[in-house]
Design a protein around this motif. Structure first.
Motif, mmCIF file in Angstrom:
data_model
loop_
_atom_site.group_PDB
_atom_site.id
_atom_site.type_symbol
_atom_site.label_atom_id
_atom_site.label_comp_id
_atom_site.label_asym_id
_atom_site.label_seq_id
_atom_site.Cartn_x
_atom_site.Cartn_y
_atom_site.Cartn_z
ATOM 1 N N LEU A 409 0.822 -1.198 0.000
ATOM 2 C CA LEU A 409 0.000 0.000 0.000
ATOM 3 C C LEU A 409 0.863 1.257 0.000
ATOM 4 N N SER A 410 0.326 2.337 -0.543
ATOM 5 C CA SER A 410 0.986 3.641 -0.483
ATOM 6 C C SER A 410 -0.058 4.734 -0.586
ATOM 7 N N LEU A 411 0.229 5.881 0.023
ATOM 8 C CA LEU A 411 -0.671 7.020 -0.054
ATOM 9 C C LEU A 411 -0.489 7.739 -1.388
ATOM 10 N N VAL A 412 -1.575 8.101 -2.022
ATOM 11 C CA VAL A 412 -1.501 8.903 -3.247
ATOM 12 C C VAL A 412 -1.090 10.327 -2.903
ATOM 13 N N GLU A 413 -1.640 10.867 -1.817
ATOM 14 C CA GLU A 413 -1.253 12.182 -1.300
ATOM 15 C C GLU A 413 -0.474 11.960 -0.015
ATOM 16 N N ALA A 414 0.751 12.512 0.052
ATOM 17 C CA ALA A 414 1.658 12.173 1.153
ATOM 18 C C ALA A 414 1.113 12.558 2.519
ATOM 19 N N ASP A 415 0.367 13.633 2.605
ATOM 20 C CA ASP A 415 -0.106 14.107 3.903
ATOM 21 C C ASP A 415 -1.583 14.480 3.808
ATOM 22 N N PRO A 416 -2.474 13.487 3.855
ATOM 23 C CA PRO A 416 -3.909 13.775 3.715
ATOM 24 C C PRO A 416 -4.393 14.713 4.812
ATOM 25 N N PRO A 417 -5.152 15.752 4.463
ATOM 26 C CA PRO A 417 -5.643 16.693 5.474
ATOM 27 C C PRO A 417 -6.837 16.128 6.217
#
Length: 450
Positions: A409-417
């Motif tokens: 898994l990986s985040l598409v946006e590094a720092d989700p608000p």
């Protein structure tokens, strides 16, 4: 000399700190905390609130009796959604209702709920395919809803009415309103009332059926509740049973899904911790059991750290029925008393480098007395501590362990608000997670279930 009242930051004439609080509640609390210390007050127009952020003071206040700090006065918003149940009920009824629910939430019943958790998680994972992107906020909400409905109302109900229940419940939850009058003719409040009527119409016949044949395998948690009685021997009514079930679903679906989403986000933001958790999950049995879940200690520390850094409860409200003292100040009757987990959980008195993600702070080597975990007030405390805490922790462990075993898994946006909506803190949707199936793929674990 009598103790002074807690100090307040400067505000506007008449309105006080109200506009700032409505615009940015947490920002207002943090600024007041940094200026005035761990006990301060805010002026919200004619209303006053004291905010208590120090860990020791917060633990003392959370254990004050109902005669001093009342829940019911600040939980009136529950009534349009669920009726006068739990926190919105008279205190004696609230205590009795908690007692009715306790037997079904004890550890001996966890294996039955694990079946629901594993089945529904397995179904969700199968729907993802080998690679793609999912919205952690909405995807985990739907999964948590399925787990809650199956656990509390039975598999048959989930299969027959789950989609309809989900659509109505979304409208019900969107109508949660804490500040405005509950009967304003706003579209979302009209949809809330319509959804509530439809859900009661759907569930009241189900409740009547469960009274005739209270089989937990068929009716889930509902079968336990229908036999409930108050201390004076009065049986719980069908309407109260439905209200209790709907409130349980609300807690299980909204709060668990939000905390689960933050736990996943934080893990994916910290590759070293993620690798250790994945190794722990890979070494555990593929089919979760109460024992194997308990053994996932590193995963548990990561869940604790997510609860600390990203508590889904931003404020715990009480109404001050009797004056009391805290931190050298006197809090008058008639004020609101507010605890603030996001500030308390970052206290340097308890947590070294409180802004850093450090799950090992909850390990026995670092915290042998358990003080760090005891400081967390996200789930309330004392007589009001969340009844479903064990259920929620088990669900989060099941979902994360099965998800991490199946996918990279990986985040598409590094720092989700975070979401800007008031109430429960959750990642703003869409919180996109990219996934790719790990090789070799495990067989579906439900093939091994009875």
């Amino acid at each position: 000399m009598p103790a002074p009242q807690p100090p307040a930051p400067a505000g506007l004439p008449l309105l006080g700190n109200g506009p700032s609080f409505i615009r940015d509640a947490m920002g207002t609390l943090w600024r007041a905390h940094d200026e005035l210390g761990p006990v301060f007050s805010l002026k919200l127009g004619p209303k006053r609130m004291v905010v208590i952020t120090g860990p020791a003071d917060a633990q003392g206040v959370v254990n004050l009796p109902e005669s001093t700090l009342s829940l019911r006065s600040v939980y009136r918003w529950v009534i349009p959604m669920f009726g006068e149940v739990l926190q919105a009920a008279p205190y004696e009824d609230y205590v009795d209702q908690r007692e009715m629910m306790l037997p079904a939430l004890r550890a001996k019943n966890l294996p039955n709920y694990l079946v629901s958790m594993v089945h529904e998680t397995d179904e969700w994972l199968a729907s993802l395919g080998d690679t793609g992107v999912f919205d952690a906020t909405r995807g985990l909400e739907r999964l948590s809803m399925s787990i809650a409905v199956r656990s509390f109302l039975g598999e048959d109900f989930l299969r027959r009415s789950g989609d309809y229940f989900w659509r109505q419940y979304v409208d019900l939850a969107e109508g949660m309103e804490i500040l405005l009058p509950p009967k304003l003719p706003l579209p979302r409040l009209i949809r809330r009332d319509r959804a509530r009527d439809r859900l009661f119409t759907l569930l009241l016949p189900k409740t009547a059926e469960a009274r005739i044949e209270p089989d937990p395998e068929r009716y889930g948690f509902l079968a336990h509740l229908v036999s409930g009685r108050y201390a004076d021997g009065t049986p719980v009514t069908d309407e109260e049973v439905v209200g209790l079930i709907l409130s349980l679903v609300f807690a299980a679906y909204e709060t668990t899904a939000a905390q689960l989403a933050w736990a996943l986000v934080l893990l994916l933001q910290h590759p070293d911790q993620l690798k250790q958790v994945v190794n722990e999950v890979d070494d555990a049995p593929a089919l979760p059991t109460p024992g194997s879940l308990h053994a996932l200690r590193r995963l548990q520390w990561n869940l604790r750290e997510a609860e600390r850094l990203r508590p889904i409860t931003t404020m715990l409200w009480r109404y001050t029925e009797k004056a009391y003292k805290v931190g050298g100040y006197s809090v008058p009757a008639g004020w609101f008393t507010v605890l603030c987990p996001p500030i308390t959980h970052r206290s340097p008195e308890v947590f070294d480098s409180p802004g850093e993600y450090d799950p090992d702070r909850f390990s026995p080597d670092r915290d042998p007395s358990g003080r760090a975990a005891a400081t967390l007030i996200n789930l309330g405390g004392g007589q009001h501590r969340c009844l479903g805490a064990r259920f929620a922790e088990s669900e989060m462990k099941v979902v994360l362990s099965m998800l991490l075993r199946s996918y990279s898994l990986s985040l598409v946006e590094a720092d989700p608000p975070p979401s800007k909506k008031m109430g429960i803190s959750r990642p703003a949707s869409p919180c996109l997670v990219a996934y790719q199936r790990r090789e070799p793929a495990d067989p579906r674990v439900t093939e091994w279930l009875p």
